[in-house]
Design a protein around this motif. Sequence first.
Motif, short mmCIF file in Angstrom:
data_model
loop_
_atom_site.label_atom_id
_atom_site.label_comp_id
_atom_site.label_asym_id
_atom_site.label_seq_id
_atom_site.Cartn_x
_atom_site.Cartn_y
_atom_site.Cartn_z
N ILE A 19 0.85 -1.20 0.00
CA ILE A 19 0.00 0.00 0.00
C ILE A 19 0.88 1.25 0.00
CG2 ILE A 19 -1.66 1.34 1.35
CD1 ILE A 19 -2.86 -1.33 2.29
N ILE A 20 0.66 2.11 -0.99
CA ILE A 20 1.48 3.32 -1.14
C ILE A 20 1.12 4.31 -0.03
CG2 ILE A 20 2.09 5.24 -2.67
CD1 ILE A 20 1.30 3.36 -5.02
N SER A 21 2.15 4.82 0.65
CA SER A 21 1.91 5.71 1.78
C SER A 21 2.39 7.14 1.55
CB SER A 21 2.59 5.14 3.04
OG SER A 21 3.95 4.84 2.78
N THR A 22 3.11 7.39 0.45
CA THR A 22 3.53 8.75 0.12
C THR A 22 3.96 8.81 -1.35
OG1 THR A 22 5.00 10.59 0.74
CG2 THR A 22 5.92 8.37 0.90
N VAL A 23 3.74 9.98 -1.98
CA VAL A 23 4.11 10.20 -3.40
C VAL A 23 4.73 11.59 -3.51
CG1 VAL A 23 3.26 10.20 -5.78
CG2 VAL A 23 2.01 8.95 -4.06
N THR A 425 -4.56 3.10 -3.08
CA THR A 425 -4.18 1.92 -2.29
C THR A 425 -2.82 1.40 -2.75
OG1 THR A 425 -6.55 1.44 -2.31
CG2 THR A 425 -5.16 -0.09 -1.15
N ASN A 426 -2.77 0.28 -3.50
CA ASN A 426 -1.45 -0.21 -3.94
C ASN A 426 -1.26 -0.06 -5.45
OD1 ASN A 426 -3.41 -2.09 -4.32
ND2 ASN A 426 -2.31 -3.81 -3.44
N ASN A 427 -1.96 0.88 -6.06
CA ASN A 427 -1.75 1.21 -7.47
C ASN A 427 -1.34 2.67 -7.58
OD1 ASN A 427 -2.71 -1.31 -8.70
ND2 ASN A 427 -4.67 -0.69 -7.84
#
Length: 436
Positions: A19-23, A425-427
């Motif tokens: 799960i992506i938590s920062t961009v 989420t994870n994309n």
Amino acid sequence: MLFQRMHWAHKKRRGTADIISTVEFNHTGELLATGDKGGRVVIFQREQESKNQVHRRGEYNVYSTFQSHEPEFDYLKSLEIEEKINKIRWLPQQNAAYFLLSTNDKTVKLWKVSERDKRPEGYNLKDEEGRLRDPATITTLRVPVLRPMDLMVEATPRRVFANAHTYHINSISVNSDYETYMSADDLRINLWNFEITNQSFNIVDIKPANMEELTEVITAAEFHPHHCNTFVYSSSKGTIRLCDMRASALCDRHTKFFEEPEDPSNRSFFSEIISSISDVKFSHSGRYIMTRDYLTVKVWDLNMENRPIETYQVHDYLRSKLCSLYENDCIFDKFECVWNGSDSVIMTGSYNNFFRMFDRNTKRDVTLEASRENSKPRAILKPRKVCVGGKRRKDEISVDSLDFSKKILHTAWHPSENIIAVAATNNLYIFQDKVN
């Protein structure tokens, strides 16, 4: 304000670690970094040829992947410290290498990302496999040479800034002097020098002598983009404090205090929770501050403290759903917000993989969806509408059928172009504006 889907980066994988938590885009927009719950940092690089080709100018491909943080255990407090990356911040590029800060709940790390396409050969004291040679067998002196090799991208930790936070770090921000940065947790903000890892300077401390008297916590903090002495931090009470480090060493006393008076007619059991600010961002010009709370995005003028100059409703249709959102803990979700390069458009996330854009000049807004159904290259995103009650039109979605497990908390906007990155989420989705 129509956006065109260009590239679908993170493959959908199972498990919460992905799960992506920062961009975060770097200062040129050539690189895009994401951090995830598994402590990994994935860096995407813009394709060089895509800059000149209209239909490919938003193409980003994986450049480097590395493990930034590992799970740890605090034996004194019997606490597990998870590896999840809370924030990534890039430093401006000074040479061929790239530098970025990444943090989990307790430790900030400075990473150097560099390329290697040559390797040295012809050592005198080592053979080609790297084994030491017997000095007695060396009869000639060789000059080592550099030979071409396949491009390798290396990530190395240059500094580790640890043991300075009792509570969970929620923000890091690089100062405009590029010599210092700050890290903020629930009750304290620390100022660090990039060259000194074993000590930091505490600039804000709101911890009361008696923890039972605690009424608010720090939720986000950021340095001014141009003035190295100025920073802001937001609180769970919906207030923003602007501090000037020239005024005093410890900035417990703010210079400016931004707060909007509460409308008594809107007062409810959830008022305090939904007024908590989840993100605060200076505009690129440094003139405005943008804040995000649960239902709205607000823009504040630094010269006017008593109320925001603009308020945008992100998903006001959820006001009647606050009870169920409280029960499933969604009401505590922390949405981020971003400016475009010219500070004229604001973007923030919502539920059902929706994200919202607000044009500050035309006052138009749009709701778009990041989903796998829209994942064909150059497919145009259609604006989405949420129907609150009564008759639902064909292209509308009912508020009762929104998926609250699909949420867009983290977004980023290219510093100079209309290219955006949206973490669902994870994309990871990357969109660019419509090209005729």
